[in-house]
Write an enzyme that holds these catalytic residues in place. Sequence first.
Site, PDB file in Angstrom:
ATOM      1  N   ARG A 261       0.840  -1.197   0.000  1.00  0.00           N
ATOM      2  CA  ARG A 261       0.000   0.000   0.000  1.00  0.00           C
ATOM      3  C   ARG A 261       0.877   1.251   0.000  1.00  0.00           C
ATOM      4  NH1 ARG A 261      -4.882  -1.789   4.216  1.00  0.00           N
ATOM      5  NH2 ARG A 261      -5.268  -3.801   3.207  1.00  0.00           N
ATOM      6  N   ARG A 276       1.805   1.372  10.164  1.00  0.00           N
ATOM      7  CA  ARG A 276       1.361   1.755   8.825  1.00  0.00           C
ATOM      8  C   ARG A 276       2.528   1.629   7.846  1.00  0.00           C
ATOM      9  NH1 ARG A 276      -3.372   4.172   7.781  1.00  0.00           N
ATOM     10  NH2 ARG A 276      -3.620   4.689   9.990  1.00  0.00           N
ATOM     11  N   GLU A 348      -7.098  -0.512  15.508  1.00  0.00           N
ATOM     12  CA  GLU A 348      -7.660  -1.493  14.584  1.00  0.00           C
ATOM     13  C   GLU A 348      -6.628  -2.536  14.186  1.00  0.00           C
ATOM     14  OE1 GLU A 348      -8.467  -2.171   9.989  1.00  0.00           O
ATOM     15  OE2 GLU A 348      -8.364  -0.076  10.619  1.00  0.00           O
ATOM     16  N   SER A 351     -10.690  -5.733  10.008  1.00  0.00           N
ATOM     17  CA  SER A 351     -12.010  -5.277   9.577  1.00  0.00           C
ATOM     18  C   SER A 351     -12.711  -6.434   8.886  1.00  0.00           C
ATOM     19  CB  SER A 351     -11.901  -4.104   8.596  1.00  0.00           C
ATOM     20  OG  SER A 351     -11.564  -2.915   9.259  1.00  0.00           O
ATOM     21  N   ARG A 390       0.507  -5.936  12.767  1.00  0.00           N
ATOM     22  CA  ARG A 390      -0.146  -5.316  13.921  1.00  0.00           C
ATOM     23  C   ARG A 390      -0.294  -6.306  15.074  1.00  0.00           C
ATOM     24  NH1 ARG A 390      -4.262  -0.482  12.064  1.00  0.00           N
ATOM     25  NH2 ARG A 390      -2.847   0.423  10.519  1.00  0.00           N
TER      26      ARG A 390
END
Length: 424
Positions: A261, A276, A348, A351, A390
Amino acid sequence: MHDIRLIRDEPAAFDAAMALRGVEPQAQRLIDLDARRREATSRLQEIETERNSKSKEIGKAKAQGDEDRFNALRSEVESLKSEMERLTEEARTAEEVLNQHLAALPNRPADDVPEGKDESENEEVRGWGEPREFEFEPADHVTVGERLGLDFERAAAMSGARFAVLQGPLARLERALGQFMLDLQTTENGYRETSVPYMVRDEALFGTGQLPKFAEDLFRTTDDRWLIPTAEVPLTNLVRDSIHAEASFPIRTTALTPCFRSEAGSAGRDTRGLIRMHQFLKVELVSITTPEQSEEELERMTQCAEMVLRRLELPYRVMKLCTGDMGFSARRTYDLEVWMPSQDTYREISSCSTCGDFQARRMNARYRKEGEKKPDFLHTLNGSGLAVGRALVAILENHQQADGSVRIPEALQPYMGGVEAIQP
């Protein structure tokens, strides 16, 4: 992608749903574009019928030796042919413009999704575990990790910011996490392990909703392929352009892949550490179902992701996302947020979303009900089970010890050769 027929039938309801996603009214514009397409298509069919009729008369005129009528009819048919070509292009252009507008619009939220502008208005559904009371000042995962083989400096030297090198026991811990998650989802939760390409074409990303709107968030190769931002893309596209039997559902697949990403627009956010990154590992869960199964499947998928956190002994909470915080393709989403001691908050880590038939329409993915001829669009769901990086962060922070070591959760110890803790 939205069904234009539903927009025609309920324009006010569609605009109200889009307003919840922060989109200005679109229904009338879409209806007008659709009217142009339908008018051109209808007129084209009329002229084609007329041309076929006159073509038959040409044959009769020639058989009767009526040269004047033969030439007149042939001229009319040529004129009709030119008009058909014009209308064909008009209908094609109108449909293209309509689809471009439809493709840019997010999915409609489910009726019970809480209304809100951002993550501050998400609703907590449940929680598990209590944040640990430390007898010392807990360090953040960067400080803990650098003692164990985490190296940002050398990664930056070769690749730039938002990359990391993991060595020694930390590299093994990352590998152990991925294998543990994959084994759990395949052996206990019924997901089928799948090895997928890490590069895909435009149409695959269009199908799952990343293109055209989010191109800047992706990495593109020089031969016009894209590095996958998540295994959701190849796993979901396994059913594109196909029709499946109703009895084959639910289809549950999973993959452990690197994800890439660009993190466009995230400047200044989570610049320290592994939260991130441009490249990270993730176990993805994808389910393909009938419309009747999709809501129950979302609850099941979320519980499958929760199981990972429980086995890793990590406190977490489940949040139902509000309309302003859901992803582009989602109809309903649950976020799992894991406790991060150094930040004194939940972050988070997964999801889980149901997309309804939104992605299926973009992929032309359908199923046929038992005893029926006409196929319907199937439903797609996706979720993280989990983001490995994470999870690694959460373990370093929650299971750190006063001497700088990190306790290995019991579920991971078989993947670590029986090691109970890793030492600095």
